[in-house]
Design a protein around this motif. Structure first.
Motif, PDB file in Angstrom:
ATOM      1  N   ILE A   1       0.723  -1.151   0.186  1.00 44.34           N
ATOM      2  CA  ILE A   1       0.109   0.119  -0.019  1.00 44.34           C
ATOM      3  C   ILE A   1       0.823   1.165   0.045  1.00 44.34           C
ATOM      4  O   ILE A   1       0.519   2.325  -0.209  1.00 44.34           O
ATOM      5  N   ALA A   2       2.052   1.021   0.229  1.00 43.74           N
ATOM      6  CA  ALA A   2       3.082   2.099   0.016  1.00 43.74           C
ATOM      7  C   ALA A   2       3.546   2.762  -1.353  1.00 43.74           C
ATOM      8  O   ALA A   2       3.921   3.547  -1.655  1.00 43.74           O
ATOM      9  N   HIS A   3       3.078   1.542  -2.213  1.00 45.33           N
ATOM     10  CA  HIS A   3       3.780   2.021  -3.748  1.00 45.33           C
ATOM     11  C   HIS A   3       3.165   3.147  -3.950  1.00 45.33           C
ATOM     12  O   HIS A   3       1.947   3.520  -4.170  1.00 45.33           O
ATOM     13  N   GLY A   4       3.998   3.840  -4.722  1.00 45.98           N
ATOM     14  CA  GLY A   4       3.581   5.227  -5.266  1.00 45.98           C
ATOM     15  C   GLY A   4       3.726   6.222  -4.513  1.00 45.98           C
ATOM     16  O   GLY A   4       3.475   7.639  -4.785  1.00 45.98           O
ATOM     17  N   ALA A   5       3.753   6.107  -3.052  1.00 46.57           N
ATOM     18  CA  ALA A   5       3.891   7.268  -2.278  1.00 46.57           C
ATOM     19  C   ALA A   5       5.071   8.152  -2.338  1.00 46.57           C
ATOM     20  O   ALA A   5       5.956   7.687  -2.752  1.00 46.57           O
ATOM     21  N   LYS A   6       4.922   9.396  -2.092  1.00 45.82           N
ATOM     22  CA  LYS A   6       5.905  10.396  -2.387  1.00 45.82           C
ATOM     23  C   LYS A   6       6.489  10.456  -1.021  1.00 45.82           C
ATOM     24  O   LYS A   6       6.201  10.353   0.153  1.00 45.82           O
ATOM     25  N   LEU A   7       8.157  10.391  -1.164  1.00 46.06           N
ATOM     26  CA  LEU A   7       8.805  10.663   0.049  1.00 46.06           C
ATOM     27  C   LEU A   7       9.594  12.121   0.371  1.00 46.06           C
ATOM     28  O   LEU A   7       9.822  12.551  -0.791  1.00 46.06           O
ATOM     29  N   GLU A   8       9.216  12.677   1.235  1.00 46.69           N
ATOM     30  CA  GLU A   8       9.783  13.858   1.553  1.00 46.69           C
ATOM     31  C   GLU A   8      10.827  13.717   2.525  1.00 46.69           C
ATOM     32  O   GLU A   8      10.765  12.980   3.540  1.00 46.69           O
ATOM     33  N   PHE A   9      12.135  14.405   2.399  1.00 44.86           N
ATOM     34  CA  PHE A   9      13.242  14.349   3.198  1.00 44.86           C
ATOM     35  C   PHE A   9      13.471  15.614   3.844  1.00 44.86           C
ATOM     36  O   PHE A   9      13.472  16.669   3.213  1.00 44.86           O
ATOM     37  N   ARG A  10      13.528  15.482   5.152  1.00 40.73           N
ATOM     38  CA  ARG A  10      14.112  16.675   6.072  1.00 40.73           C
ATOM     39  C   ARG A  10      15.333  16.390   6.622  1.00 40.73           C
ATOM     40  O   ARG A  10      15.386  15.594   7.467  1.00 40.73           O
TER      41      ARG A  10
END
Length: 113
Positions: free
Chosen positions: A56-65
């Protein structure tokens, strides 16, 4: 190469927490990464794209801080970000010692559907 293992664990945690919340899809994962963690954003993204397939995580956007490394002066007790060169306190010029800041790697938040 350790990004493979941490990304695999990241996906497992994200999927588990999303399912607990009754979600059917993860759309965004916000990550906090300390500059001293030696984790490379692009490697995490590459492994995430591969390893999340079929979840269910496929296609999720990752944001890095990114969190900078922080030091504390042994003499004047000032806490400061690591200078571009060296480890000297910007106030008194004495050497600073590393704090725990900059070693982070965790999920800050997620958006789900």
């Amino acid at each position: 190469m350790h990004e493979y293992a941490v990304t695999k664990g990241l996906i497992a945690i994200a999927v588990e927490e999303a399912r607990k919340a009754g979600a059917s899809k993860i759309t965004l994962i916000k990550l906090v990464i300390g500059d001293l963690s030696t984790i490379i954003d692009d490697s995490v993204q590459m492994y995430f794209d591969m390893l999340s397939e079929g979840t269910i995580a496929h296609g999720a956007k990752l944001e890095f801080r990114r969190v900078p490394a922080r030091f504390r002066c042994k003499d004047c007790d000032l806490e400061f970000d690591k200078p571009k060169t060296g480890f000297d306190c910007p106030k008194c010029g004495k050497m600073g010692v590393l704090t725990d800041s900059g070693k982070e790697f965790y999920i800050e938040s997620m958006e789900v559907e």
